[in-house]
Design a protein around this motif. Structure first.
Motif, PDB file in Angstrom:
ATOM      1  N   ALA A   1      62.484   7.092  30.319  1.00  0.00           N
ATOM      2  CA  ALA A   1      61.072   7.048  30.689  1.00  0.00           C
ATOM      3  C   ALA A   1      60.565   8.436  31.083  1.00  0.00           C
ATOM      4  CB  ALA A   1      60.857   6.058  31.834  1.00  0.00           C
ATOM      5  N   PHE A   2      61.374   9.176  31.822  1.00  0.00           N
ATOM      6  CA  PHE A   2      61.011  10.531  32.270  1.00  0.00           C
ATOM      7  C   PHE A   2      60.884  11.466  31.072  1.00  0.00           C
ATOM      8  CE2 PHE A   2      62.611  14.464  34.715  1.00  0.00           C
ATOM      9  CZ  PHE A   2      61.358  14.774  35.211  1.00  0.00           C
ATOM     10  N   THR A   3      61.857  11.419  30.172  1.00  0.00           N
ATOM     11  CA  THR A   3      61.850  12.288  28.993  1.00  0.00           C
ATOM     12  C   THR A   3      60.617  12.012  28.136  1.00  0.00           C
ATOM     13  OG1 THR A   3      64.262  12.434  28.965  1.00  0.00           O
ATOM     14  CG2 THR A   3      63.133  12.891  26.888  1.00  0.00           C
ATOM     15  N   GLU A   4      60.303  10.732  27.948  1.00  0.00           N
ATOM     16  CA  GLU A   4      59.138  10.370  27.141  1.00  0.00           C
ATOM     17  C   GLU A   4      57.834  10.774  27.829  1.00  0.00           C
ATOM     18  OE1 GLU A   4      56.941   6.470  25.254  1.00  0.00           O
ATOM     19  OE2 GLU A   4      59.064   6.340  25.764  1.00  0.00           O
ATOM     20  N   LYS A   5      57.725  10.470  29.108  1.00  0.00           N
ATOM     21  CA  LYS A   5      56.492  10.757  29.850  1.00  0.00           C
ATOM     22  C   LYS A   5      56.168  12.244  29.859  1.00  0.00           C
ATOM     23  CE  LYS A   5      54.299   9.939  34.326  1.00  0.00           C
ATOM     24  NZ  LYS A   5      54.168  11.170  35.078  1.00  0.00           N
ATOM     25  N   GLU A   6      57.211  13.081  30.018  1.00  0.00           N
ATOM     26  CA  GLU A   6      56.997  14.532  30.141  1.00  0.00           C
ATOM     27  C   GLU A   6      57.252  15.290  28.838  1.00  0.00           C
ATOM     28  OE1 GLU A   6      55.471  15.585  32.709  1.00  0.00           O
ATOM     29  OE2 GLU A   6      55.760  13.773  33.935  1.00  0.00           O
ATOM     30  N   SER A   7      57.591  14.574  27.762  1.00  0.00           N
ATOM     31  CA  SER A   7      57.869  15.181  26.450  1.00  0.00           C
ATOM     32  C   SER A   7      58.890  16.314  26.559  1.00  0.00           C
ATOM     33  CB  SER A   7      56.578  15.697  25.809  1.00  0.00           C
ATOM     34  OG  SER A   7      55.659  14.654  25.639  1.00  0.00           O
ATOM     35  N   LEU A   8      59.987  16.026  27.236  1.00  0.00           N
ATOM     36  CA  LEU A   8      61.010  17.047  27.455  1.00  0.00           C
ATOM     37  C   LEU A   8      61.796  17.277  26.166  1.00  0.00           C
ATOM     38  CD1 LEU A   8      62.233  15.903  30.972  1.00  0.00           C
ATOM     39  CD2 LEU A   8      60.524  17.649  30.405  1.00  0.00           C
ATOM     40  N   GLY A   9      62.165  18.513  25.917  1.00  0.00           N
ATOM     41  CA  GLY A   9      62.840  18.861  24.682  1.00  0.00           C
ATOM     42  C   GLY A   9      64.314  19.186  24.837  1.00  0.00           C
ATOM     43  N   PHE A  10      64.931  18.700  25.885  1.00  0.00           N
ATOM     44  CA  PHE A  10      66.351  18.957  26.124  1.00  0.00           C
ATOM     45  C   PHE A  10      66.974  17.716  26.741  1.00  0.00           C
ATOM     46  CE2 PHE A  10      63.983  20.320  29.815  1.00  0.00           C
ATOM     47  CZ  PHE A  10      64.703  19.798  30.874  1.00  0.00           C
ATOM     48  N   PRO A  11      68.306  17.587  26.653  1.00  0.00           N
ATOM     49  CA  PRO A  11      68.941  16.374  27.168  1.00  0.00           C
ATOM     50  C   PRO A  11      68.992  16.297  28.691  1.00  0.00           C
ATOM     51  CG  PRO A  11      70.578  17.795  26.119  1.00  0.00           C
ATOM     52  CD  PRO A  11      69.248  18.455  25.949  1.00  0.00           C
ATOM     53  N   LEU A  12      68.683  15.112  29.186  1.00  0.00           N
ATOM     54  CA  LEU A  12      68.899  14.776  30.592  1.00  0.00           C
ATOM     55  C   LEU A  12      70.047  13.779  30.612  1.00  0.00           C
ATOM     56  CD1 LEU A  12      65.256  14.227  31.891  1.00  0.00           C
ATOM     57  CD2 LEU A  12      66.687  16.278  32.099  1.00  0.00           C
ATOM     58  N   LEU A  13      71.029  14.023  31.474  1.00  0.00           N
ATOM     59  CA  LEU A  13      72.217  13.186  31.517  1.00  0.00           C
ATOM     60  C   LEU A  13      72.271  12.368  32.802  1.00  0.00           C
ATOM     61  CD1 LEU A  13      74.831  15.767  30.193  1.00  0.00           C
ATOM     62  CD2 LEU A  13      73.229  14.330  28.912  1.00  0.00           C
ATOM     63  N   ALA A  14      72.718  11.128  32.660  1.00  0.00           N
ATOM     64  CA  ALA A  14      72.816  10.192  33.782  1.00  0.00           C
ATOM     65  C   ALA A  14      74.205  10.290  34.407  1.00  0.00           C
ATOM     66  CB  ALA A  14      72.556   8.775  33.294  1.00  0.00           C
ATOM     67  N   ASP A  15      74.245  10.535  35.716  1.00  0.00           N
ATOM     68  CA  ASP A  15      75.507  10.619  36.457  1.00  0.00           C
ATOM     69  C   ASP A  15      75.413   9.749  37.718  1.00  0.00           C
ATOM     70  OD1 ASP A  15      78.017  11.385  37.376  1.00  0.00           O
ATOM     71  OD2 ASP A  15      77.381  13.386  38.012  1.00  0.00           O
ATOM     72  N   PRO A  16      75.215   8.418  37.546  1.00  0.00           N
ATOM     73  CA  PRO A  16      75.037   7.556  38.719  1.00  0.00           C
ATOM     74  C   PRO A  16      76.268   7.507  39.634  1.00  0.00           C
ATOM     75  CG  PRO A  16      75.190   6.243  36.718  1.00  0.00           C
ATOM     76  CD  PRO A  16      75.108   7.677  36.291  1.00  0.00           C
ATOM     77  N   GLU A  17      77.445   7.790  39.094  1.00  0.00           N
ATOM     78  CA  GLU A  17      78.658   7.831  39.925  1.00  0.00           C
ATOM     79  C   GLU A  17      78.827   9.197  40.604  1.00  0.00           C
ATOM     80  OE1 GLU A  17      80.301   4.996  40.398  1.00  0.00           O
ATOM     81  OE2 GLU A  17      78.873   4.085  39.017  1.00  0.00           O
ATOM     82  N   ARG A  18      77.968  10.132  40.255  1.00  0.00           N
ATOM     83  CA  ARG A  18      77.939  11.485  40.844  1.00  0.00           C
ATOM     84  C   ARG A  18      79.225  12.287  40.584  1.00  0.00           C
ATOM     85  NH1 ARG A  18      75.903   7.817  44.212  1.00  0.00           N
ATOM     86  NH2 ARG A  18      73.701   7.918  44.693  1.00  0.00           N
ATOM     87  N   GLU A  19      79.926  11.983  39.516  1.00  0.00           N
ATOM     88  CA  GLU A  19      81.181  12.673  39.226  1.00  0.00           C
ATOM     89  C   GLU A  19      80.954  14.146  38.883  1.00  0.00           C
ATOM     90  OE1 GLU A  19      83.182  10.328  36.268  1.00  0.00           O
ATOM     91  OE2 GLU A  19      83.369   8.622  37.631  1.00  0.00           O
TER      92      GLU A  19
END
Length: 161
Positions: free
Chosen positions: A81-99
């Motif tokens: 949702a964030f990438t689409e809303k802001e039209s970001l051109g690079f990968p955002l990675l999910a780290d919910p375990e904070r590893e």
């Protein structure tokens, strides 16, 4: 709290899903210079400013040989949702375990509205990835400001904005 990294430290490997659910690893960027930045939460004012600034600077960063990857404890769905809303051109990675966040020393005590809290420390690293996919930290910055950070990073790296 996690141990902080410095220039010359080996870069911790990571394999995390991006906003489309595709796994991205540091080893996916052999022979590249990768800017890995950690931020507390997608769609918050400071994190949005920083992400949009990176997106705006992508052309200049790419021309200088840099790739950008952002990492937060957000879910894949929130990052999409964030990438689409802001039209970001690079990968955002999910780290919910904070590893990866902890491996890079980006988890610990920080100030939030004048209070000490435990959470993601806004941090940026430049990682030189060799041809075998192993990374070495060439620049480590902790407690960076959201506003103006990308422009400062470009100056630090000698990249014209």
């Amino acid at each position: 709290m996690s141990e902080r990294l410095a220039a010359g430290s080996p870069a911790p490997e990571f394999s995390l899903p991006d906003s489309a659910g595709q796994v991205v690893s540091l080893a996916d960027f052999p022979g590249r210079k990768v800017i890995v930045y950690f931020y507390p939460a997608a769609m918050t004012p400071g994190c949005t400013t920083q992400a949009v600034d990176f997106s705006t600077a992508l052309k200049d960063l790419a021309a200088a040989g840099y790739t950008v990857v952002g990492i937060s404890p957000d879910t894949v769905e929130k990052l999409a949702a964030f990438t689409e809303k802001e039209s970001l051109g690079f990968p955002l990675l999910a780290d919910p375990e904070r590893e990866a966040i902890k491996a890079y020393g980006a988890w610990g005590s920080r100030k939030l509205y004048g209070k000490d809290v435990i959470g993601v420390i806004r941090s940026t690293f430049v990682v030189d990835v060799d041809d075998a996919g192993e990374g070495t930290i060439s620049l480590a910055q902790y407690n960076v400001k959201a506003t103006g950070h990308v422009a400062k990073l470009q100056r630090d790296l000698g990249i014209a904005a």
